[in-house]
Design a protein around this motif. Structure first.
Motif, PDB file in Angstrom:
ATOM      1  N   UNK A   1      30.590  20.086 -23.027  1.00 38.99           N
ATOM      2  CA  UNK A   1      29.205  20.068 -23.521  1.00 38.99           C
ATOM      3  C   UNK A   1      28.688  21.496 -23.642  1.00 38.99           C
ATOM      4  N   UNK A   2      27.961  21.766 -24.723  1.00 41.44           N
ATOM      5  CA  UNK A   2      27.386  23.080 -24.991  1.00 41.44           C
ATOM      6  C   UNK A   2      25.918  23.078 -24.578  1.00 41.44           C
ATOM      7  N   UNK A   3      25.454  24.191 -24.026  1.00 42.48           N
ATOM      8  CA  UNK A   3      24.048  24.361 -23.655  1.00 42.48           C
ATOM      9  C   UNK A   3      23.363  25.261 -24.686  1.00 42.48           C
ATOM     10  N   UNK A   4      22.148  24.898 -25.086  1.00 39.32           N
ATOM     11  CA  UNK A   4      21.346  25.714 -25.996  1.00 39.32           C
ATOM     12  C   UNK A   4      19.968  25.899 -25.393  1.00 39.32           C
ATOM     13  N   UNK A   5      19.555  27.154 -25.152  1.00 37.88           N
ATOM     14  CA  UNK A   5      18.239  27.393 -24.560  1.00 37.88           C
ATOM     15  C   UNK A   5      17.163  27.385 -25.636  1.00 37.88           C
ATOM     16  N   UNK A   6      15.903  27.529 -25.217  1.00 41.68           N
ATOM     17  CA  UNK A   6      14.791  27.402 -26.163  1.00 41.68           C
ATOM     18  C   UNK A   6      14.317  28.752 -26.704  1.00 41.68           C
ATOM     19  N   UNK A   7      15.159  29.772 -26.615  1.00 45.79           N
ATOM     20  CA  UNK A   7      14.776  31.078 -27.163  1.00 45.79           C
ATOM     21  C   UNK A   7      14.856  31.100 -28.687  1.00 45.79           C
ATOM     22  N   UNK A   8      15.585  30.154 -29.274  1.00 45.41           N
ATOM     23  CA  UNK A   8      15.719  30.066 -30.725  1.00 45.41           C
ATOM     24  C   UNK A   8      15.009  28.811 -31.206  1.00 45.41           C
ATOM     25  N   UNK A   9      13.853  29.006 -31.828  1.00 48.14           N
ATOM     26  CA  UNK A   9      13.048  27.869 -32.264  1.00 48.14           C
ATOM     27  C   UNK A   9      12.734  27.992 -33.747  1.00 48.14           C
ATOM     28  N   UNK A  10      12.483  26.848 -34.346  1.00 51.88           N
ATOM     29  CA  UNK A  10      12.043  26.803 -35.736  1.00 51.88           C
ATOM     30  C   UNK A  10      10.694  26.096 -35.782  1.00 51.88           C
ATOM     31  N   UNK A  11       9.853  26.529 -36.717  1.00 54.38           N
ATOM     32  CA  UNK A  11       8.536  25.924 -36.890  1.00 54.38           C
ATOM     33  C   UNK A  11       8.432  25.173 -38.206  1.00 54.38           C
ATOM     34  N   UNK A  12       9.513  25.217 -38.977  1.00 56.34           N
ATOM     35  CA  UNK A  12       9.639  24.411 -40.194  1.00 56.34           C
ATOM     36  C   UNK A  12      11.117  24.116 -40.392  1.00 56.34           C
ATOM     37  N   UNK A  13      11.418  22.877 -40.785  1.00 50.44           N
ATOM     38  CA  UNK A  13      12.790  22.539 -41.161  1.00 50.44           C
ATOM     39  C   UNK A  13      13.024  23.147 -42.548  1.00 50.44           C
ATOM     40  N   UNK A  14      14.091  23.970 -42.655  1.00 51.90           N
ATOM     41  CA  UNK A  14      14.244  24.828 -43.820  1.00 51.90           C
ATOM     42  C   UNK A  14      15.739  25.001 -44.122  1.00 51.90           C
ATOM     43  N   UNK A  15      16.149  24.700 -45.325  1.00 53.74           N
ATOM     44  CA  UNK A  15      17.550  24.781 -45.722  1.00 53.74           C
ATOM     45  C   UNK A  15      18.082  26.212 -45.710  1.00 53.74           C
ATOM     46  N   UNK A  16      17.187  27.213 -45.719  1.00 51.82           N
ATOM     47  CA  UNK A  16      17.610  28.608 -45.778  1.00 51.82           C
ATOM     48  C   UNK A  16      17.669  29.295 -44.414  1.00 51.82           C
ATOM     49  N   UNK A  17      17.388  28.577 -43.348  1.00 50.91           N
ATOM     50  CA  UNK A  17      17.451  29.175 -42.015  1.00 50.91           C
ATOM     51  C   UNK A  17      18.894  29.447 -41.609  1.00 50.91           C
ATOM     52  N   UNK A  18      19.071  30.539 -40.877  1.00 51.47           N
ATOM     53  CA  UNK A  18      20.376  30.825 -40.299  1.00 51.47           C
ATOM     54  C   UNK A  18      20.572  29.979 -39.047  1.00 51.47           C
ATOM     55  N   UNK A  19      21.708  29.319 -38.895  1.00 55.53           N
ATOM     56  CA  UNK A  19      21.922  28.506 -37.688  1.00 55.53           C
ATOM     57  C   UNK A  19      22.022  29.382 -36.447  1.00 55.53           C
ATOM     58  N   UNK A  20      21.501  28.846 -35.332  1.00 58.39           N
ATOM     59  CA  UNK A  20      21.609  29.550 -34.049  1.00 58.39           C
ATOM     60  C   UNK A  20      22.842  29.097 -33.280  1.00 58.39           C
ATOM     61  N   UNK A  21      23.460  28.019 -33.756  1.00 59.34           N
ATOM     62  CA  UNK A  21      24.648  27.472 -33.106  1.00 59.34           C
ATOM     63  C   UNK A  21      25.446  26.696 -34.137  1.00 59.34           C
ATOM     64  N   UNK A  22      26.778  26.810 -34.062  1.00 57.62           N
ATOM     65  CA  UNK A  22      27.683  26.013 -34.886  1.00 57.62           C
ATOM     66  C   UNK A  22      28.545  25.157 -33.971  1.00 57.62           C
ATOM     67  N   UNK A  23      28.634  23.879 -34.281  1.00 55.02           N
ATOM     68  CA  UNK A  23      29.407  22.975 -33.426  1.00 55.02           C
ATOM     69  C   UNK A  23      30.306  22.099 -34.285  1.00 55.02           C
ATOM     70  N   UNK A  24      31.445  21.677 -33.751  1.00 54.94           N
ATOM     71  CA  UNK A  24      32.279  20.712 -34.469  1.00 54.94           C
ATOM     72  C   UNK A  24      31.643  19.335 -34.445  1.00 54.94           C
ATOM     73  N   UNK A  25      31.991  18.527 -35.420  1.00 56.83           N
ATOM     74  CA  UNK A  25      31.520  17.145 -35.435  1.00 56.83           C
ATOM     75  C   UNK A  25      31.964  16.440 -34.171  1.00 56.83           C
ATOM     76  N   UNK A  26      31.042  15.698 -33.563  1.00 57.91           N
ATOM     77  CA  UNK A  26      31.327  14.973 -32.334  1.00 57.91           C
ATOM     78  C   UNK A  26      30.967  15.729 -31.074  1.00 57.91           C
TER      79      UNK A  26
END
Length: 298
Positions: free
Chosen positions: A1-26
């Motif tokens: 299991x991966x942990x993600x803290x709340x230092x990376x937040x978005x205030x709008x869902x946006x197709x142009x945002x850079x991901x803060x994490x990449x994960x495999x399916x599942x």
């Protein structure tokens, strides 16, 4: 299991945002989330009139899910919800259903103790943890986290609880998933404009389903399967949810549309999620025993 803290937040869902994490399916991710006020309210001394309103309704993310492709679906199973020890609620002028009654803000803080929200010395309310903001990047322009839509967002749906599974239509490769705005308890409708707002952790499993296409977010739990729809009015949202459910069932069973409509009128429920955001949200829930009997599967 991966942990993600709340230092990376978005205030709008946006197709142009850079991901803060990449994960495999599942992959399963334990995500730290802020409350809807961005953790700016810690006690009665903190005034809503003085907070940064550009920093409300944050969602942690976005997360890029490998294998999620535009036109497909992202499956999100909610494994667990963990809550912090204090909640806050609010109402105020022109906010919620009763905003005409007030000329200023009001807030109420509660402790989370022994499986309950302690309203005051007379009343404690059983916990019913849920996620208010959850979704993926939309197809077009960014959508602020306070507004729900086809992409998910601020649906404030009490059924989005531990054990539930959601299916989101993917508009951009990787989906760009995010979530936040958890509630310790909230009534259907969220009439004041807030639930028992709380920070905490959401543990979710993210699975790409590139071959599945869905019209709006779908939701299932142990007993029901449903569709979530948002529109400018509750009437329009409800009609959209019912029509899309009929389309979905008709495309995946041998039942006639007439029989489906009559059957749904007997067994399915239109339920209000929230009636206070720029778009109103409902869910249309069908018992799984009915779907099993008519041979429906995703």
């Amino acid at each position: 299991m991966i942990e993600l803290d709340d230092s990376k937040t978005l205030f709008a869902f946006d197709r142009d945002l850079e991901p803060v994490l990449r994960v495999p399916s599942g992959e399963t991710v334990r995500i730290r989330t802020k409350d809807c006020f961005g953790n700016q309210l810690q006690g009665p001394e903190d005034q809503l009139s003085e907070i940064d309103w550009d920093a409300i309704n944050p969602a942690t993310g976005p997360i890029f899910v490998e294998g999620a492709v535009a036109g497909g679906t992202l499956k999100v199973h909610i494994d667990n919800i963990e809550l912090d020890a204090q909640t806050s609620s609010c109402t105020g002028e022109d906010e919620g259903v009763c905003g005409n009654r007030f000329s200023d803000w009001a807030t109420h803080f509660c402790k989370v103790e022994d499986g309950k929200v302690v309203w005051d010395e007379r009343l404690s309310i059983p916990l019913a943890p849920m996620i208010g903001v959850i979704g993926v990047a939309p197809e077009g322009e960014p959508v602020n986290c306070g507004t729900p839509g086809k992409h998910g967002g601020n649906m404030d749906n009490t059924a989005i609880a531990a054990g539930a599974t959601l299916y989101f239509p993917v508009a951009v490769d990787g989906a760009l998933f995010g979530c936040g705005d958890m509630h310790a308890v909230m009534g259907d409708g969220e009439v004041s404009v807030s639930g028992a707002e709380v920070a905490g952790y959401a543990t979710v499993t993210l699975t790409a389903m590139p071959e599945l296409s869905v019209p709006n977010p779908l939701i299932e739990n142990d007993t029901h399967f449903g569709i979530i729809a948002s529109a400018e009015s509750l009437d329009k949202a409800a009609e959209l949810a019912v029509q899309q459910m009929v389309d979905l069932l008709a495309s995946r069973t041998n039942e006639s549309e007439a029989d489906l409509v009559m059957l749904l009128s007997l067994v399915a429920d239109v339920r209000v999620c929230q009636m206070v955001d720029p778009e109103k949200t409902v869910r249309f829930m069908v018992p799984k025993y009915v779907l099993d009997a008519i041979g429906f599967t995703l």
